[in-house]
Design a protein around this motif. Structure first.
Motif, PDB file in Angstrom:
ATOM      1  N   TRP A   9       0.824  -1.211   0.000  1.00  0.00           N
ATOM      2  CA  TRP A   9       0.000   0.000   0.000  1.00  0.00           C
ATOM      3  C   TRP A   9       0.855   1.257   0.000  1.00  0.00           C
ATOM      4  CZ3 TRP A   9      -4.729   0.926  -1.317  1.00  0.00           C
ATOM      5  CH2 TRP A   9      -5.644  -0.116  -1.316  1.00  0.00           C
ATOM      6  N   LYS A  10       1.958   1.237   0.745  1.00  0.00           N
ATOM      7  CA  LYS A  10       2.863   2.391   0.736  1.00  0.00           C
ATOM      8  C   LYS A  10       3.406   2.634  -0.664  1.00  0.00           C
ATOM      9  CE  LYS A  10       4.492   2.288   5.508  1.00  0.00           C
ATOM     10  NZ  LYS A  10       5.649   2.090   6.391  1.00  0.00           N
ATOM     11  N   GLU A  11       3.785   1.575  -1.347  1.00  0.00           N
ATOM     12  CA  GLU A  11       4.307   1.708  -2.712  1.00  0.00           C
ATOM     13  C   GLU A  11       3.232   2.248  -3.661  1.00  0.00           C
ATOM     14  OE1 GLU A  11       6.102  -1.129  -6.211  1.00  0.00           O
ATOM     15  OE2 GLU A  11       6.376  -1.727  -4.124  1.00  0.00           O
ATOM     16  N   ILE A  12       2.021   1.772  -3.507  1.00  0.00           N
ATOM     17  CA  ILE A  12       0.925   2.245  -4.349  1.00  0.00           C
ATOM     18  C   ILE A  12       0.645   3.725  -4.106  1.00  0.00           C
ATOM     19  CG2 ILE A  12      -1.572   2.056  -4.726  1.00  0.00           C
ATOM     20  CD1 ILE A  12      -1.229  -0.981  -4.278  1.00  0.00           C
ATOM     21  N   ILE A  13       0.641   4.128  -2.865  1.00  0.00           N
ATOM     22  CA  ILE A  13       0.368   5.531  -2.524  1.00  0.00           C
ATOM     23  C   ILE A  13       1.483   6.430  -3.043  1.00  0.00           C
ATOM     24  CG2 ILE A  13       0.202   7.153  -0.596  1.00  0.00           C
ATOM     25  CD1 ILE A  13      -1.372   4.947   0.893  1.00  0.00           C
ATOM     26  N   ILE A  14       2.730   6.018  -2.893  1.00  0.00           N
ATOM     27  CA  ILE A  14       3.860   6.822  -3.387  1.00  0.00           C
ATOM     28  C   ILE A  14       3.797   6.961  -4.908  1.00  0.00           C
ATOM     29  CG2 ILE A  14       6.369   6.824  -3.694  1.00  0.00           C
ATOM     30  CD1 ILE A  14       6.540   5.674  -0.828  1.00  0.00           C
ATOM     31  N   THR A  15       3.493   5.867  -5.604  1.00  0.00           N
ATOM     32  CA  THR A  15       3.392   5.916  -7.065  1.00  0.00           C
ATOM     33  C   THR A  15       2.247   6.821  -7.504  1.00  0.00           C
ATOM     34  OG1 THR A  15       4.277   3.680  -7.215  1.00  0.00           O
ATOM     35  CG2 THR A  15       3.124   4.515  -9.142  1.00  0.00           C
ATOM     36  N   ALA A  16       1.097   6.697  -6.856  1.00  0.00           N
ATOM     37  CA  ALA A  16      -0.053   7.543  -7.213  1.00  0.00           C
ATOM     38  C   ALA A  16       0.247   9.012  -6.955  1.00  0.00           C
ATOM     39  CB  ALA A  16      -1.284   7.105  -6.433  1.00  0.00           C
ATOM     40  N   ALA A  17       0.903   9.308  -5.845  1.00  0.00           N
ATOM     41  CA  ALA A  17       1.248  10.696  -5.534  1.00  0.00           C
ATOM     42  C   ALA A  17       2.261  11.252  -6.538  1.00  0.00           C
ATOM     43  CB  ALA A  17       1.801  10.793  -4.119  1.00  0.00           C
ATOM     44  N   ALA A  18       3.204  10.409  -6.979  1.00  0.00           N
ATOM     45  CA  ALA A  18       4.186  10.857  -7.972  1.00  0.00           C
ATOM     46  C   ALA A  18       3.508  11.180  -9.294  1.00  0.00           C
ATOM     47  CB  ALA A  18       5.266   9.798  -8.168  1.00  0.00           C
ATOM     48  N   LEU A  20       0.343  12.005  -9.739  1.00  0.00           N
ATOM     49  CA  LEU A  20      -0.489  13.196  -9.531  1.00  0.00           C
ATOM     50  C   LEU A  20       0.369  14.462  -9.506  1.00  0.00           C
ATOM     51  CD1 LEU A  20      -3.449  13.962  -9.012  1.00  0.00           C
ATOM     52  CD2 LEU A  20      -2.950  13.795  -6.572  1.00  0.00           C
ATOM     53  N   GLY A  21       1.503  14.389  -8.814  1.00  0.00           N
ATOM     54  CA  GLY A  21       2.414  15.532  -8.775  1.00  0.00           C
ATOM     55  C   GLY A  21       2.974  15.873 -10.149  1.00  0.00           C
ATOM     56  N   ALA A  22       3.273  14.862 -10.951  1.00  0.00           N
ATOM     57  CA  ALA A  22       3.771  15.107 -12.308  1.00  0.00           C
ATOM     58  C   ALA A  22       2.703  15.790 -13.153  1.00  0.00           C
ATOM     59  CB  ALA A  22       4.208  13.799 -12.952  1.00  0.00           C
ATOM     60  N   GLY A  23       1.469  15.380 -12.989  1.00  0.00           N
ATOM     61  CA  GLY A  23       0.370  16.029 -13.720  1.00  0.00           C
ATOM     62  C   GLY A  23       0.222  17.485 -13.325  1.00  0.00           C
ATOM     63  N   PHE A  24       0.288  17.760 -12.014  1.00  0.00           N
ATOM     64  CA  PHE A  24       0.198  19.146 -11.557  1.00  0.00           C
ATOM     65  C   PHE A  24       1.380  19.975 -12.050  1.00  0.00           C
ATOM     66  CE2 PHE A  24      -2.524  17.763  -7.764  1.00  0.00           C
ATOM     67  CZ  PHE A  24      -3.685  18.098  -8.424  1.00  0.00           C
ATOM     68  N   ILE A  80       9.438  14.894 -14.910  1.00  0.00           N
ATOM     69  CA  ILE A  80      10.252  13.754 -15.335  1.00  0.00           C
ATOM     70  C   ILE A  80      10.867  13.047 -14.128  1.00  0.00           C
ATOM     71  CG2 ILE A  80      12.398  13.133 -16.525  1.00  0.00           C
ATOM     72  CD1 ILE A  80      11.610  15.189 -18.670  1.00  0.00           C
ATOM     73  N   VAL A  81      11.340  13.829 -13.164  1.00  0.00           N
ATOM     74  CA  VAL A  81      11.901  13.219 -11.953  1.00  0.00           C
ATOM     75  C   VAL A  81      10.826  12.428 -11.219  1.00  0.00           C
ATOM     76  CG1 VAL A  81      12.794  13.770  -9.649  1.00  0.00           C
ATOM     77  CG2 VAL A  81      13.780  14.857 -11.653  1.00  0.00           C
ATOM     78  N   LEU A  82       9.643  12.992 -11.101  1.00  0.00           N
ATOM     79  CA  LEU A  82       8.555  12.294 -10.409  1.00  0.00           C
ATOM     80  C   LEU A  82       8.174  11.010 -11.117  1.00  0.00           C
ATOM     81  CD1 LEU A  82       6.280  15.247  -9.312  1.00  0.00           C
ATOM     82  CD2 LEU A  82       7.574  13.726  -7.817  1.00  0.00           C
ATOM     83  N   LEU A  83       8.161  11.036 -12.436  1.00  0.00           N
ATOM     84  CA  LEU A  83       7.718   9.864 -13.188  1.00  0.00           C
ATOM     85  C   LEU A  83       8.774   8.754 -13.262  1.00  0.00           C
ATOM     86  CD1 LEU A  83       5.784  11.427 -16.161  1.00  0.00           C
ATOM     87  CD2 LEU A  83       4.854  10.237 -14.186  1.00  0.00           C
TER      88      LEU A  83
END
Length: 87
Positions: A9-18, A20-24, A80-83
């Motif tokens: 779950w931690k990995e999923i949340i970190i990936t989703a946040a990355a 989302l942050g890349a989109g923003f 790019i860094v986030l992705l």
């Protein structure tokens, strides 16, 4: 919950946040585009009013365009860094 499930779950949340942050971060590219278009339009108006100052207006506009474009480039680098680095 087992530690394995918590880690997943931690990995999923970190990936989703990355993602989302890349989109923003890429949304931040809209601002420089609008600003550059506005600056170019105002430069054309200024040249139309004072054709003899064309060189000075052109240099000033290009300097402003470069500063505005750096914001868009920074947001692209962050995306790019986030992705690719964090995921």
């Amino acid at each position: 919950m087992t530690p394995e499930i918590i880690a997943q779950w931690k990995e999923i949340i970190i990936t989703a946040a990355a993602y989302l942050g890349a989109g923003f971060a890429m949304i931040a590219g809209i601002g420089p585009g609008v600003g550059q278009g506005y600056a170019a339009g105002k430069a054309v108006e200024a040249v139309a009013r004072q054709p003899e100052a064309r060189g000075d207006i052109y240099v000033t506009m290009l300097l402003g365009q470069a500063v505005a474009e750096s914001t868009g480039i920074y947001s692209l680098v962050i995306a790019i860094v986030l992705l690719f680095v964090l995921t």
